[in-house]
Structure formats: C-alpha cells, structure tokens
Enzyme design. Structure first.
Site, PDB file in Angstrom:
ATOM      1  N   CYS A  70       0.836  -1.206   0.000  1.00 17.03           N
ATOM      2  CA  CYS A  70       0.000   0.000   0.000  1.00 17.03           C
ATOM      3  C   CYS A  70       0.872   1.256   0.000  1.00 17.03           C
ATOM      4  O   CYS A  70       1.728   1.428   0.873  1.00 17.03           O
ATOM      5  CB  CYS A  70      -0.899   0.008   1.229  1.00 17.03           C
ATOM      6  SG  CYS A  70      -1.853   1.530   1.421  1.00 17.03           S
ATOM      7  N   CYS A  73       0.515   3.579   3.374  1.00 10.88           N
ATOM      8  CA  CYS A  73       1.032   3.170   4.676  1.00 10.88           C
ATOM      9  C   CYS A  73       2.400   3.825   4.900  1.00 10.88           C
ATOM     10  O   CYS A  73       3.069   4.221   3.944  1.00 10.88           O
ATOM     11  CB  CYS A  73       1.175   1.651   4.732  1.00 10.88           C
ATOM     12  SG  CYS A  73      -0.397   0.764   4.891  1.00 10.88           S
ATOM     13  N   HIS A 132      -3.833   0.859   8.311  1.00  8.29           N
ATOM     14  CA  HIS A 132      -4.385   0.421   7.027  1.00  8.29           C
ATOM     15  C   HIS A 132      -5.752  -0.237   7.179  1.00  8.29           C
ATOM     16  O   HIS A 132      -6.598  -0.140   6.283  1.00  8.29           O
ATOM     17  CB  HIS A 132      -3.411  -0.563   6.369  1.00  8.29           C
ATOM     18  CG  HIS A 132      -3.852  -1.067   5.032  1.00  8.29           C
ATOM     19  ND1 HIS A 132      -3.580  -0.397   3.851  1.00  8.29           N
ATOM     20  CD2 HIS A 132      -4.560  -2.170   4.670  1.00  8.29           C
ATOM     21  CE1 HIS A 132      -4.089  -1.062   2.833  1.00  8.29           C
ATOM     22  NE2 HIS A 132      -4.688  -2.140   3.299  1.00  8.29           N
ATOM     23  N   ASN A 172     -14.111   8.679  -1.024  1.00  8.86           N
ATOM     24  CA  ASN A 172     -14.755   7.531  -1.645  1.00  8.86           C
ATOM     25  C   ASN A 172     -14.402   6.310  -0.810  1.00  8.86           C
ATOM     26  O   ASN A 172     -13.230   6.071  -0.531  1.00  8.86           O
ATOM     27  CB  ASN A 172     -14.257   7.310  -3.075  1.00  8.86           C
ATOM     28  CG  ASN A 172     -14.528   8.497  -3.977  1.00  8.86           C
ATOM     29  OD1 ASN A 172     -15.530   9.186  -3.811  1.00  8.86           O
ATOM     30  ND2 ASN A 172     -13.649   8.729  -4.929  1.00  8.86           N
ATOM     31  N   HIS A 183      -6.729   1.843   1.780  1.00  8.38           N
ATOM     32  CA  HIS A 183      -6.286   2.553   2.977  1.00  8.38           C
ATOM     33  C   HIS A 183      -7.234   3.730   3.256  1.00  8.38           C
ATOM     34  O   HIS A 183      -7.636   4.432   2.323  1.00  8.38           O
ATOM     35  CB  HIS A 183      -4.861   3.073   2.762  1.00  8.38           C
ATOM     36  CG  HIS A 183      -4.201   3.573   4.009  1.00  8.38           C
ATOM     37  ND1 HIS A 183      -3.206   2.879   4.654  1.00  8.38           N
ATOM     38  CD2 HIS A 183      -4.392   4.702   4.737  1.00  8.38           C
ATOM     39  CE1 HIS A 183      -2.813   3.557   5.718  1.00  8.38           C
ATOM     40  NE2 HIS A 183      -3.529   4.673   5.791  1.00  8.38           N
ATOM     41  N   HIS A 185      -8.569   7.012   3.376  1.00 11.01           N
ATOM     42  CA  HIS A 185      -8.064   8.278   2.846  1.00 11.01           C
ATOM     43  C   HIS A 185      -9.165   8.999   2.095  1.00 11.01           C
ATOM     44  O   HIS A 185     -10.195   8.426   1.747  1.00 11.01           O
ATOM     45  CB  HIS A 185      -6.880   8.045   1.904  1.00 11.01           C
ATOM     46  CG  HIS A 185      -7.269   7.497   0.564  1.00 11.01           C
ATOM     47  ND1 HIS A 185      -7.699   6.195   0.367  1.00 11.01           N
ATOM     48  CD2 HIS A 185      -7.330   8.085  -0.671  1.00 11.01           C
ATOM     49  CE1 HIS A 185      -7.978   5.990  -0.900  1.00 11.01           C
ATOM     50  NE2 HIS A 185      -7.778   7.125  -1.558  1.00 11.01           N
ATOM     51  N   GLN A 187      -9.696  12.769  -0.638  1.00 10.38           N
ATOM     52  CA  GLN A 187      -9.012  13.585  -1.630  1.00 10.38           C
ATOM     53  C   GLN A 187      -9.514  15.024  -1.567  1.00 10.38           C
ATOM     54  O   GLN A 187     -10.569  15.299  -0.993  1.00 10.38           O
ATOM     55  CB  GLN A 187      -9.230  13.015  -3.035  1.00 10.38           C
ATOM     56  CG  GLN A 187      -8.693  11.611  -3.228  1.00 10.38           C
ATOM     57  CD  GLN A 187      -8.903  11.121  -4.648  1.00 10.38           C
ATOM     58  OE1 GLN A 187      -8.326  11.646  -5.602  1.00 10.38           O
ATOM     59  NE2 GLN A 187      -9.745  10.113  -4.802  1.00 10.38           N
TER      60      GLN A 187
END
Length: 353
Positions: A70, A73, A132, A172, A183, A185, A187
C-alpha cells in the site's frame, strides 16, 4: 497541532499534521520516481456549458495493491511508500496522478466547437490514519478533529492559488464505489471552475434568498432527522436521490471548512462517525459511500454558500446496489427505490446502537 512541510522525490509537496510538537519528520523520500505528468486538458461542452477534464495519464495509476504494498502506509526499512516517515497522524500530499495540476504542457485546438485550456489546479490525497485496516467511522474524536484541521488548512491554502475557483473535499469508500486504494483516505480537488452541481445550487439560492437556512430549518422540524447536537444536524433530504443519503449542516451559515470554529469542529466529530456507523449497521456490512463537502466557491457568489456535507451510499438492499442506469446516466433524472422517511427511520435506529 504541528504542521510540517516536506517534499517527495519528484518535487510533490507533502504535509504532516501531528498532535505532538516533537514528531520527527526528517525522513527523506529516496525513490527513483518518474517525472510528474503534465496537467490534463479541459474541453468545453457547448451543449451543457460544462468543462470536461481529459487526463490520459491517470490510466496508469496504482490499482488495488495488496496491503503490504500500500502506497499510503508509512515507509518501512525495506519498503518506501508515498509517506517517507515510519509513522504519522494525518498526512496530505499532492496526488501522483492528478486530474488538475500546475504542470502545464502543450494544448491543441480540437475543433467541434470545444474550447481547450489547461487543467490548472491541484489534487491532493488526505491520509486519515496510518492504520491500514481502520476506517473513518472508527477514528477517535481527536483524530477526526485533526483531519478537520488538515481539511481547513488545505481549503484556505488551495483557495489562495491563482485560478482556483472551488475547493472540493471528499472521500470515496468501498470497492463498489470504484476506489483504487483501500487505505482510509480522502481527496481534495482544487478546480479551475465552479462545478455544475454548485452552480445549480447557487442559482437556486439566488432565486430564493436564505434557501440553505430554510432547508435546514424545515428538516430540523421534521421526521427525517437522523442525529443532531447543539451545532449540527444530520438528516435525510426529502428528495433524496440515493437509497441512503444523509446531509450534515452546521447550524451557523459559514462558507467553508476554514470558517468553522474549534467548537463546531469538535461537535462534528462524534455526530459524523455515529452516522457512518449507522450506515454500516443497516445491513450489517461495511457500506460503500461517497462523502462530499459542499463549500462556497472562492469568488463566485461566495456569500450565498452554506457549508454542508452530503453523504450517500449506493447500496439499496443486502447484495443489491443502486446503479446509475439510463434515466440517471443519460438524462440526470434520478429514481430512488427507498422512501427517504424509511431510510431516516432505519438510520436513527442504528445511531449509537
């Protein structure tokens, strides 16, 4: 909060947001990265009066790597990721495969009555946690407040970039939504234009002054409230487009995340995570969702904006998804299979359950 700015091997900016003042952020990215791609090109659709970004370089972006590969991470002694440090609280960095950027190329006339211009702007990735296997719904209140500090910081910074007209913060979640990294997250897009949805909402607010406040007041008095506290209300809108859709409004009209007070940020955290957990509780599975902050444009009709978050899932029943079929995709005419009042009742039954 400690804010530390550094850079990745290809020149992209990376910013650490830490609770501790003694956090060491001296780790250096030593990866041999390819040069940064040129910005997308924007093409104008004269029939809809919308700008479409053409970003061919995004075809090569990372897609669903295994957990031990990933890129979000922390780095380890044997593997370097997008985050050079071996641990972090919250991290924001420029997207390696951006839809908008300041790295311009050469753009040609494509004809067809379409104007072409560079896809100016900026795209950033926000890593909510170094864990994660976690999710936003499992973050502590303090961690959510740190994420909000990062959102507010980036909203203010990106709004100051020349040519940026709107800053969009979003997450999303779930393979069904189309994520490329699992992971936890989100945007941030800094657009060089005001998006169609925002233009539509502001046009309605121009025709009816105080529209956002009126919507909030009406919903607070009705049966579709899912959860609330002294500073925020979460409700299912009367004309929900999606099977499970919740809007979260601060009671005070503010233009964007940067304008929230510390008290408003603190009050948002437990309310929002309880709504996310309620979504997961409806069918007993992790619900795919999009969480979208609607902020006022940087310049255009900014005084009309009312910051709010629109959260929605495409899951309509166990094992069934709401696909955008002919009516929605071709005509923009939504048909919802779930009664909004029933969705609100089910979500209320799961809040803090």
């Amino acid at each position: 909060m400690k804010r530390t700015i550094t850079h990745l091997a290809d020149g992209r900016e990376l910013i650490y947001f830490d609770r501790r003042d003694d956090a060491d952020r001296s780790a250096v990215d030593r990866r041999p990265l390819d040069p940064r791609p040129v910005a997308s090109e924007l093409r104008y659709d004269p029939l809809t009066e919308e700008w479409i970004a053409i970003a061919g370089h995004r075809q090569t972006r990372t897609f669903m790597p295994p957990a031990d590969e990933c890129p979000l991470c922390p780095s380890t002694g044997t593997r370097a990721s997008e985050i050079p440090a071996h641990d972090y609280d919250v991290v924001v960095f420029e997207n390696r495969f951006p839809s908008f950027s300041g790295n311009f190329g050469t753009y040609r006339d494509v004809g067809g009555l379409s104007e072409v211009r560079p896809g100016a702007g900026r795209c950033e990735v926000v890593c909510f946690t170094s864990d994660h296997s976690s999710s936003f719904s499992r973050l502590s209140d303090a961690q959510v407040e740190l994420v909000m500090e990062a959102w507010a910081d980036r909203t203010a910074e990106l709004s100051a970039i020349e040519g940026v007209e709107q800053v969009f913060v979003f997450e999303n979640r779930g393979e069904e939504i189309g994520i490329t990294l699992t992971h936890p997250h989100g945007q941030i897009y800094a657009y060089p234009y005001v998006t169609p949805r925002t233009r539509q909402q502001l046009a309605a607010a121009q025709r009816r002054p105080g529209l956002f406040a009126d919507v909030l007041a009406a919903e607070r008095a009705g049966e579709r409230v899912v959860a609330a506290n002294d500073l925020w209300t979460a409700f299912v809108p009367a004309a929900a487009r999606w099977p499970y859709e919740v809007h979260l409004y601060p009671h005070r009209q503010v233009p964007d995340l940067a304008a929230l007070t510390s008290a408003e940020r603190a009050a948002f955290a437990p309310l929002y995570t309880s709504v996310l957990r309620a979504l997961d509780g409806i069918f007993g599975v992790a619900m795919p969702y999009i969480s979208a902050w609607h902020q006022a444009p940087v310049r255009h009709l900014r005084e009309l904006g009312h910051l709010h978050l629109e959260l929605f899932s495409i899951r309509r029943a166990p094992g069934k998804l709401k696909y955008l079929a002919g009516s929605e995709s071709a005509m923009g005419a939504f048909i919802n299979d779930v009664l909004p009042e029933e969705a609100a009742r089910l979500l209320r039954s799961q809040v803090d359950h």
